[in-house]
Design an enzyme around this catalytic site. Structure first.
Site, PDB file in Angstrom:
ATOM      1  N   ASN A  19      91.587  14.840  50.821  1.00 32.61           N
ATOM      2  CA  ASN A  19      92.120  15.721  51.861  1.00 32.61           C
ATOM      3  C   ASN A  19      90.969  16.049  52.799  1.00 32.61           C
ATOM      4  O   ASN A  19      90.077  16.820  52.449  1.00 32.61           O
ATOM      5  CB  ASN A  19      92.693  16.989  51.209  1.00 32.61           C
ATOM      6  CG  ASN A  19      93.508  17.804  52.185  1.00 32.61           C
ATOM      7  OD1 ASN A  19      93.463  17.559  53.384  1.00 32.61           O
ATOM      8  ND2 ASN A  19      94.250  18.768  51.682  1.00 32.61           N
ATOM      9  N   THR A  54      99.924  18.718  57.853  1.00 38.54           N
ATOM     10  CA  THR A  54     100.670  19.635  58.727  1.00 38.54           C
ATOM     11  C   THR A  54      99.993  19.813  60.089  1.00 38.54           C
ATOM     12  O   THR A  54      98.777  19.630  60.216  1.00 38.54           O
ATOM     13  CB  THR A  54     100.791  21.004  58.038  1.00 38.54           C
ATOM     14  OG1 THR A  54      99.492  21.411  57.613  1.00 38.54           O
ATOM     15  CG2 THR A  54     101.705  20.921  56.841  1.00 38.54           C
ATOM     16  N   LEU A  97      94.614  26.733  49.921  1.00 35.63           N
ATOM     17  CA  LEU A  97      94.010  25.992  48.820  1.00 35.63           C
ATOM     18  C   LEU A  97      93.766  26.770  47.538  1.00 35.63           C
ATOM     19  O   LEU A  97      92.719  26.609  46.910  1.00 35.63           O
ATOM     20  CB  LEU A  97      92.620  25.489  49.258  1.00 35.63           C
ATOM     21  CG  LEU A  97      92.513  24.294  50.152  1.00 35.63           C
ATOM     22  CD1 LEU A  97      91.166  24.331  50.865  1.00 35.63           C
ATOM     23  CD2 LEU A  97      92.597  23.036  49.323  1.00 35.63           C
ATOM     24  N   CYS A 124      89.241  19.593  56.121  1.00 40.98           N
ATOM     25  CA  CYS A 124      88.379  20.764  55.920  1.00 40.98           C
ATOM     26  C   CYS A 124      87.140  20.648  56.797  1.00 40.98           C
ATOM     27  O   CYS A 124      86.554  19.574  56.904  1.00 40.98           O
ATOM     28  CB  CYS A 124      87.969  20.790  54.450  1.00 40.98           C
ATOM     29  SG  CYS A 124      87.090  22.255  53.969  1.00 40.98           S
ATOM     30  N   LYS A 148      98.418  18.988  43.693  1.00 40.67           N
ATOM     31  CA  LYS A 148      97.942  19.849  44.775  1.00 40.67           C
ATOM     32  C   LYS A 148      96.428  19.687  44.873  1.00 40.67           C
ATOM     33  O   LYS A 148      95.786  19.127  43.976  1.00 40.67           O
ATOM     34  CB  LYS A 148      98.352  21.300  44.542  1.00 40.67           C
ATOM     35  CG  LYS A 148      97.788  21.912  43.305  1.00 40.67           C
ATOM     36  CD  LYS A 148      98.453  23.264  43.022  1.00 40.67           C
ATOM     37  CE  LYS A 148      97.966  23.775  41.667  1.00 40.67           C
ATOM     38  NZ  LYS A 148      98.871  24.728  41.052  1.00 40.67           N
ATOM     39  N   THR A 149      95.849  20.168  45.971  1.00 43.66           N
ATOM     40  CA  THR A 149      94.436  19.927  46.227  1.00 43.66           C
ATOM     41  C   THR A 149      93.551  20.639  45.209  1.00 43.66           C
ATOM     42  O   THR A 149      93.754  21.820  44.902  1.00 43.66           O
ATOM     43  CB  THR A 149      94.072  20.387  47.651  1.00 43.66           C
ATOM     44  OG1 THR A 149      94.875  19.661  48.572  1.00 43.66           O
ATOM     45  CG2 THR A 149      92.604  20.136  47.950  1.00 43.66           C
TER      46      THR A 149
END
Ligand code: RRO
Length: 307
Positions: free
Chosen positions: A127, A192, A73, A130, A45-46
């Site tokens: 990722n 997503t 997050l 953001c 996961k991030t």
């Protein structure tokens, strides 16, 4: 065995970041999980520099064909991840890909540098969904921002860098092209799609604590296919394709659209063995990623069967 960014994978199915908690699964299933891990590599996961609580509840909304998440997050931050999670994830018998996110290129560079010398980590996934606090632009929504990010990050690590693209922008293919031109080793898509749900009893109010969230699952499969195809037409980089994969057929379609490997995400919440099942169904179809049998590349950049 297949090769992705120089990483040997037993089959072409990995997990989507944040959709499978390997540490919780080990607690639930014991060492059997290690013997029979559902994915060919594990994507964490991030991780952010500082710990985060995540968004206020509710964080999930179920759709007819998927769900909307507004998780926000939550994570232990870099130090907590390295101290507590990394040793446990290193016990998995598959390559580990760490997903990181920051709100400036410098923050992401610090995260990447922190993993540069960690042998437990096979690759990093950036990722980029953001907002950049300086420019206000979403780093992954704008080719120039993505280029600046890669310029800051690339010199900090020799590990393969996978840029996770957002579908919530004018041209994911243009962002992928910028990532390629500025030293990325691969791209992954789709994250997503932004969506919202209205509270069933409070007229006009959002259901989710974060107001909007990310739509995932079968609802976005056709979008993922179109975007993977579009990105494949623009770049030669290897692609991790994902979006609504529930069966081998769906993985096959993403591979045929141009992906090199495929991630299973939302389906793992319904069936924690979904990754292994999709891999088996794909194999039964006589399928592979198109790179099975390719000798392992020796250099970081000799990565694509299309090169
Ligand atoms: O944590 C989240 O809410 C989240 C993240 Br970081 C992401 O990349 N995609 C998503 O759907 N949710």
């Amino acid at each position: 065995m297949i090769s992705f960014c120089g990483i040997a994978l037993a089959h072409p199915i990995v997990n989507g970041s944040g959709t499978f908690d390997a540490i919780a699964a080990r607690r639930a299933f014991g060492d059997a999980l290690l013997d029979d891990f559902p994915f060919a590599a594990f994507v964490s996961k991030t991780v952010t520099l500082a710990p985060r609580q995540g968004n206020p509840p509710p964080r999930l909304w179920e759709l007819g064909a998927g769900m909307i998440n507004s998780i926000g997050l939550p994570n232990k931050g870099l130090a907590g991840f390295v101290a507590e999670d990394l040793p446990r994830l290193a016990e998995l018998r598959v390559p580990l890909i760490v997903n990181v996110m920051g709100s400036t290129p410098e923050e992401v560079a610090r995260l990447v540098a922190a993993f540069a010398e960690r042998d437990e980590v096979a690759a990093l996934e950036l990722n980029v969904s953001c907002p950049n606090v300086k420019t206000g632009l979403l780093m992954g929504a704008d080719p120039g921002e993505t280029a600046a990010l890669l310029d800051a990050v690339r010199p900090r690590s020799d590990k393969p860098l996978i840029v996770k693209l957002t579908p919530n922008c004018a041209s994911p293919a243009a962002v992928a092209a910028a990532a390629e031109a500025h030293g990325a080793d691969a791209v992954s898509l789709v994250n997503t799609l932004r969506g919202m749900a209205i509270h069933p009893r409070r007229t006009g109010e959002p259901w989710l604590g974060g107001s909007t969230g990310g739509v995932s699952g079968p609802a976005i499969r056709a979008v993922a296919l179109a975007q993977v195809r579009e990105v494949r037409e623009r770049v030669r980089l290897p692609i991790v394709g994902m979006g609504g994969v529930q069966r081998g057929r769906h993985a096959r379609d993403l591979l045929d659209a141009g992906a090199d490997i495929v991630a299973v995400g939302t389906e793992s919440f319904r069936d924690p063995r979904a990754g292994a099942r999709v891999a088996a169904e794909l194999e039964e179809m006589g399928a592979n990623s198109g790179i099975a049998g390719t000798p392992l590349p020796t250099g970081r950049r000799r990565i694509s069967q299309r090169a």
